[in-house]
Scaffold this active site. Structure first.
Site, PDB file in Angstrom:
ATOM      1  N   SER A   1      -7.560 -12.631   7.799  1.00  0.00           N
ATOM      2  CA  SER A   1      -8.419 -11.330   7.873  1.00  0.00           C
ATOM      3  C   SER A   1      -9.095 -10.959   9.352  1.00  0.00           C
ATOM      4  O   SER A   1      -8.859 -11.686  10.278  1.00  0.00           O
ATOM      5  CB  SER A   1      -9.991 -11.622   7.133  1.00  0.00           C
TER       6      SER A   1
ATOM      7  N   TYR B   1     -17.687 -16.500   7.831  1.00  0.00           N
ATOM      8  CA  TYR B   1     -16.391 -16.106   7.113  1.00  0.00           C
ATOM      9  C   TYR B   1     -15.115 -15.960   8.253  1.00  0.00           C
ATOM     10  O   TYR B   1     -14.119 -16.743   8.023  1.00  0.00           O
ATOM     11  CB  TYR B   1     -16.345 -14.866   6.291  1.00  0.00           C
TER      12      TYR B   1
ATOM     13  N   GLU C   1     -11.415 -10.304  10.523  1.00  0.00           N
ATOM     14  CA  GLU C   1     -12.572 -10.905  11.053  1.00  0.00           C
ATOM     15  C   GLU C   1     -12.519 -11.985  11.803  1.00  0.00           C
ATOM     16  O   GLU C   1     -13.397 -12.456  12.646  1.00  0.00           O
ATOM     17  CB  GLU C   1     -13.543 -11.335   9.664  1.00  0.00           C
TER      18      GLU C   1
HETATM   19  P1  GDP Z   1     -16.626  -6.347   5.749  1.00  0.00           P
HETATM   20  O1  GDP Z   1     -15.819  -5.528   6.939  1.00  0.00           O
HETATM   21  O2  GDP Z   1     -15.795  -7.056   4.966  1.00  0.00           O
HETATM   22  O3  GDP Z   1     -17.870  -6.833   6.066  1.00  0.00           O
HETATM   23  O4  GDP Z   1     -16.757  -5.115   4.733  1.00  0.00           O
HETATM   24  P2  GDP Z   1     -18.071  -4.335   4.107  1.00  0.00           P
HETATM   25  O5  GDP Z   1     -17.710  -3.408   3.208  1.00  0.00           O
HETATM   26  O6  GDP Z   1     -18.779  -5.424   3.445  1.00  0.00           O
HETATM   27  O7  GDP Z   1     -18.897  -3.520   5.341  1.00  0.00           O
HETATM   28  C1  GDP Z   1     -18.170  -2.982   6.077  1.00  0.00           C
HETATM   29  C2  GDP Z   1     -19.374  -2.239   7.240  1.00  0.00           C
HETATM   30  O8  GDP Z   1     -20.175  -1.664   6.487  1.00  0.00           O
HETATM   31  C3  GDP Z   1     -19.955  -3.461   8.017  1.00  0.00           C
HETATM   32  O9  GDP Z   1     -20.043  -3.164   9.154  1.00  0.00           O
HETATM   33  C4  GDP Z   1     -21.466  -3.269   7.177  1.00  0.00           C
HETATM   34  O10 GDP Z   1     -22.464  -3.460   8.343  1.00  0.00           O
HETATM   35  C5  GDP Z   1     -21.463  -1.782   7.018  1.00  0.00           C
HETATM   36  N1  GDP Z   1     -22.403  -1.381   6.016  1.00  0.00           N
HETATM   37  C6  GDP Z   1     -23.445  -0.500   6.083  1.00  0.00           C
HETATM   38  N2  GDP Z   1     -24.112  -0.420   4.756  1.00  0.00           N
HETATM   39  C7  GDP Z   1     -23.638  -1.529   4.095  1.00  0.00           C
HETATM   40  C8  GDP Z   1     -23.924  -1.645   2.623  1.00  0.00           C
HETATM   41  O11 GDP Z   1     -24.858  -1.083   2.239  1.00  0.00           O
HETATM   42  N3  GDP Z   1     -23.104  -2.814   2.383  1.00  0.00           N
HETATM   43  C9  GDP Z   1     -22.036  -3.351   2.934  1.00  0.00           C
HETATM   44  N4  GDP Z   1     -21.390  -4.344   2.120  1.00  0.00           N
HETATM   45  N5  GDP Z   1     -21.928  -3.108   4.134  1.00  0.00           N
HETATM   46  C10 GDP Z   1     -22.400  -1.939   4.931  1.00  0.00           C
END
Ligand code: GDP
Length: 330
Positions: A130, A154, A132
């Site tokens: 990832s 993670y 990440e």
């Molecule tokens: P990630 O890259 O695996 O963490 O994928 P996510 O879809 O969980 O999050 C992507 C980005 O969206 C991150 O930077 C979060 O901080 C932002 N984000 C903003 N609002 C939300 C929310 O309501 N849910 C999630 N999951 N992410 C959010």
């Protein structure tokens, strides 16, 4: 006929990969944690296809902690390829359950590598890593040489797993590869990810089933690609003549707000009337400028994304609209 084992076969990537390998005439063995996933209709459909189930598609209920059961499966199947996709993949959740995230993602990969190493001959091995692992990266865009600097449990667990795959390749000569994936989405993405959360909410708001969408940071940026493209990259990576790590990404950054703009505009809605800020969805530490340079994938594997960003968002919105309509009618 080639045989492949997929861990995490019932997830977004695993199910697309199973479909791809079956279309290439593979015998596919999928490892699942639980036998039934009522909320995953695409997977049920795949399993129900009688001509595949029990003939070219086999499911095995094993946890990745169960080393002896895994070992037995690998010695029975003698796979040509193992695709290791399973894991708790939610970055936010990994702050709440850091120990099991690290155990499953880091140690789970080590256990599998040990089993693969003991096979004769060892199968080709792919680990879905990832972006990440880069967290707050030393260079933008990131490529296969960018140092790891994770900012979540993670990311740290994936960094350990990624290093172990490289070490087993270099130390034991295994055909072991890391597919270092930037975010990748599809109608099969879990609804706790911001992308699917937005497309599903837009569809439900359009149908009058919801009136509010609570989100965190709208300015957060990611390199978002299309999941079926990524799994075709996984397959290409294991067909290459030498093992290597490979970045899969689009090379383009978008903001969360871009998802809102495209999804809601597509349904003739203005997201500003519905979106509210909720601090629960803001991250403790946010990766910055995670964007991949997929040059190796493009030049060595001849891999190219098939869908633009806008087209992917619209495809997901259309899927969610149809799905919500079907549920309402049922
Ligand atoms: P990630 O890259 O695996 O963490 O994928 P996510 O879809 O969980 O999050 C992507 C980005 O969206 C991150 O930077 C979060 O901080 C932002 N984000 C903003 N609002 C939300 C929310 O309501 N849910 C999630 N999951 N992410 C959010």
């Amino acid at each position: 006929m080639k045989r492949a084992i997929i861990t995490g076969v019932s997830g977004q990537d695993g199910s697309y990969l199973a479909e791809l390998l079956l279309s290439h005439d593979y015998e596919v063995h999928g490892i699942v944690r639980k036998q039934h996933y009522p909320s995953r209709p695409w997977f049920d459909n795949l399993v129900r296809q009688a001509k595949l189930a029990g003939q070219r598609l086999f499911l095995h209920q094993i946890t990745l902690h169960d080393t002896t059961a895994l070992q037995r499966l690998l010695s029975q199947v003698c796979p040509h390829e193992v695709y290791h996709l399973a894991g708790q993949s939610h970055v936010g959740l990994s702050f709440d359950i850091p120990e099991s995230t690290c155990d499953f993602t880091g140690m789970g990969t080590l256990r599998l590598l040990e089993i693969v190493r003991s096979c004769s001959p060892p199968p080709r091995f792919l680990h879905a890593s990832s972006s990440e692992i880069f967290g707050i990266p030393a260079q933008v865009p990131q490529d296969e040489t960018t140092p790891h600097h994770p900012v979540s449990p993670y990311g740290a667990a994936k960094s350990l797993a990624t290093n172990l795959v490289r070490i087993y390749r270099e130390s034991y000569g295994l055909f072991a590869c890391n597919a270092i994936c930037f975010n990748h989405e599809s109608p099969r993405r879990g609804t706790s990810f911001v992308t699917r959360k937005i497309t599903q909410a837009a569809a439900r708001i359009k149908l009058g089933l919801e009136s509010e969408l609570a989100l965190g940071d709208l300015d957060a940026q990611r390199d978002w690609g299309y999941a079926p493209d990524f799994v075709s990259g996984f397959h290409r990576l294991l067909q290459h003549h030498e093992p290597m790590d490979c970045i899969f990404a689009t090379g383009q950054l978008h903001r969360v707000q871009d998802w809102l703009d495209i999804a809601f505009n597509h349904l003739d809605l203005d997201w500003r009337n519905y979106v509210v800020f909720d601090p629960r969805f803001a991250r403790k530490a946010e990766p910055t400028l995670l964007v991949g340079r997929p040059t190796r994938a493009q030049q060595v594997l001849h891999w190219t994304p098939s869908l633009s960003f806008d087209a992917m968002v619209i495809r997901m919105v259309e899927h969610d609209l149809q799905w919500q309509r079907m549920r309402r009618a049922a």
